[in-house]
Write a protein that holds these residues in place. Structure first.
Motif, PDB file in Angstrom:
ATOM      1  N   ARG A  85      65.458 -72.434  77.637  1.00 36.32           N
ATOM      2  CA  ARG A  85      64.237 -72.047  77.498  1.00 36.32           C
ATOM      3  C   ARG A  85      63.965 -71.648  76.122  1.00 36.32           C
ATOM      4  O   ARG A  85      62.923 -71.699  75.429  1.00 36.32           O
ATOM      5  CB  ARG A  85      63.662 -70.793  78.316  1.00 36.32           C
ATOM      6  N   LYS A  86      64.855 -70.932  75.498  1.00 38.73           N
ATOM      7  CA  LYS A  86      64.767 -70.383  73.984  1.00 38.73           C
ATOM      8  C   LYS A  86      64.444 -71.545  73.161  1.00 38.73           C
ATOM      9  O   LYS A  86      63.447 -71.557  72.262  1.00 38.73           O
ATOM     10  CB  LYS A  86      65.939 -69.429  73.542  1.00 38.73           C
ATOM     11  N   GLN A  87      65.358 -72.592  73.043  1.00 34.97           N
ATOM     12  CA  GLN A  87      65.116 -73.610  72.460  1.00 34.97           C
ATOM     13  C   GLN A  87      63.809 -74.483  72.537  1.00 34.97           C
ATOM     14  O   GLN A  87      63.382 -74.943  71.578  1.00 34.97           O
ATOM     15  CB  GLN A  87      66.251 -74.687  72.592  1.00 34.97           C
ATOM     16  N   GLN A  88      63.499 -74.365  73.825  1.00 34.54           N
ATOM     17  CA  GLN A  88      62.070 -75.086  74.003  1.00 34.54           C
ATOM     18  C   GLN A  88      61.198 -74.399  73.346  1.00 34.54           C
ATOM     19  O   GLN A  88      60.000 -74.741  72.929  1.00 34.54           O
ATOM     20  CB  GLN A  88      61.855 -75.257  75.685  1.00 34.54           C
ATOM     21  N   ASP A 146      56.842 -73.888  69.227  1.00 31.10           N
ATOM     22  CA  ASP A 146      56.288 -73.241  68.010  1.00 31.10           C
ATOM     23  C   ASP A 146      56.464 -73.870  66.681  1.00 31.10           C
ATOM     24  O   ASP A 146      55.462 -73.596  65.957  1.00 31.10           O
ATOM     25  CB  ASP A 146      57.000 -71.702  67.963  1.00 31.10           C
ATOM     26  N   ARG A 147      57.769 -74.581  66.507  1.00 24.96           N
ATOM     27  CA  ARG A 147      57.649 -75.360  65.231  1.00 24.96           C
ATOM     28  C   ARG A 147      56.477 -76.418  65.213  1.00 24.96           C
ATOM     29  O   ARG A 147      56.073 -76.793  64.236  1.00 24.96           O
ATOM     30  CB  ARG A 147      59.060 -75.912  65.092  1.00 24.96           C
ATOM     31  N   ALA A 148      56.348 -76.916  66.571  1.00 28.65           N
ATOM     32  CA  ALA A 148      55.245 -78.125  66.618  1.00 28.65           C
ATOM     33  C   ALA A 148      53.995 -77.621  66.182  1.00 28.65           C
ATOM     34  O   ALA A 148      53.073 -77.899  65.507  1.00 28.65           O
ATOM     35  CB  ALA A 148      55.286 -78.899  67.997  1.00 28.65           C
ATOM     36  N   ARG A 149      53.598 -76.366  66.813  1.00 30.78           N
ATOM     37  CA  ARG A 149      52.186 -75.547  66.490  1.00 30.78           C
ATOM     38  C   ARG A 149      52.189 -75.521  64.951  1.00 30.78           C
ATOM     39  O   ARG A 149      51.027 -75.376  64.600  1.00 30.78           O
ATOM     40  CB  ARG A 149      52.017 -74.608  67.313  1.00 30.78           C
ATOM     41  N   LEU A 150      53.422 -75.168  64.447  1.00 33.78           N
ATOM     42  CA  LEU A 150      53.223 -74.727  63.012  1.00 33.78           C
ATOM     43  C   LEU A 150      53.138 -75.932  61.925  1.00 33.78           C
ATOM     44  O   LEU A 150      52.930 -76.055  60.789  1.00 33.78           O
ATOM     45  CB  LEU A 150      54.510 -73.994  62.568  1.00 33.78           C
ATOM     46  N   GLY A 151      53.370 -77.006  62.562  1.00 34.47           N
ATOM     47  CA  GLY A 151      53.510 -78.445  61.943  1.00 34.47           C
ATOM     48  C   GLY A 151      54.677 -78.653  61.303  1.00 34.47           C
ATOM     49  O   GLY A 151      54.814 -79.649  60.570  1.00 34.47           O
TER      50      GLY A 151
END
Length: 81
Positions: free
Chosen positions: A60-63, A68-73
Motif C-alpha cells: 500500500r505504501k508503494q502504491q 503521488d509521483r504520478a500526480r506530481l508529474g
C-alpha cells in the motif's frame, strides 16, 4: 478463513439436518473447528500473520508513493526489486 467457512457450513447443515452431514457424529463437525484453531495458533506462533500484514502495508505504501509521483508529474515506471 476457508476452513472456518467450511466449519460453519458443516455446523449449519448438521443443525438444520440437511443432507448426509445430518447423519455425521458431532465429533466430525468439531474437527474443522479444531483445525481452524490449530491453523490460527501456528500462524501467530510462526509470524506468518505479522509477515502478511507487513507485506500488505509495504504494498500500500508503494502504491501511495507511485500515485503521488504520478500526480506530481514525476516518472513512475521505475520498478524496485
Amino acid at each position: 478463513m476457508y476452513l472456518l467457512g467450511l466449519s460453519l457450513l458443516f455446523l449449519a447443515l448438521k443443525y438444520f439436518a440437511i443432507g448426509p452431514i445430518a447423519q455425521w457424529s458431532w465429533w466430525w463437525i468439531a474437527v474443522p473447528f479444531a483445525l481452524t484453531a490449530g491453523w490460527w495458533a501456528w500462524a501467530d506462533w510462526s509470524g506468518y500473520t505479522k509477515r502478511k500484514v507487513v507485506e500488505r502495508e509495504n504494498r500500500r505504501k508503494q502504491q501511495r508513493i507511485q500515485r503521488d509521483r504520478a500526480r506530481l508529474g514525476l516518472k513512475v515506471d521505475r520498478k524496485k526489486p
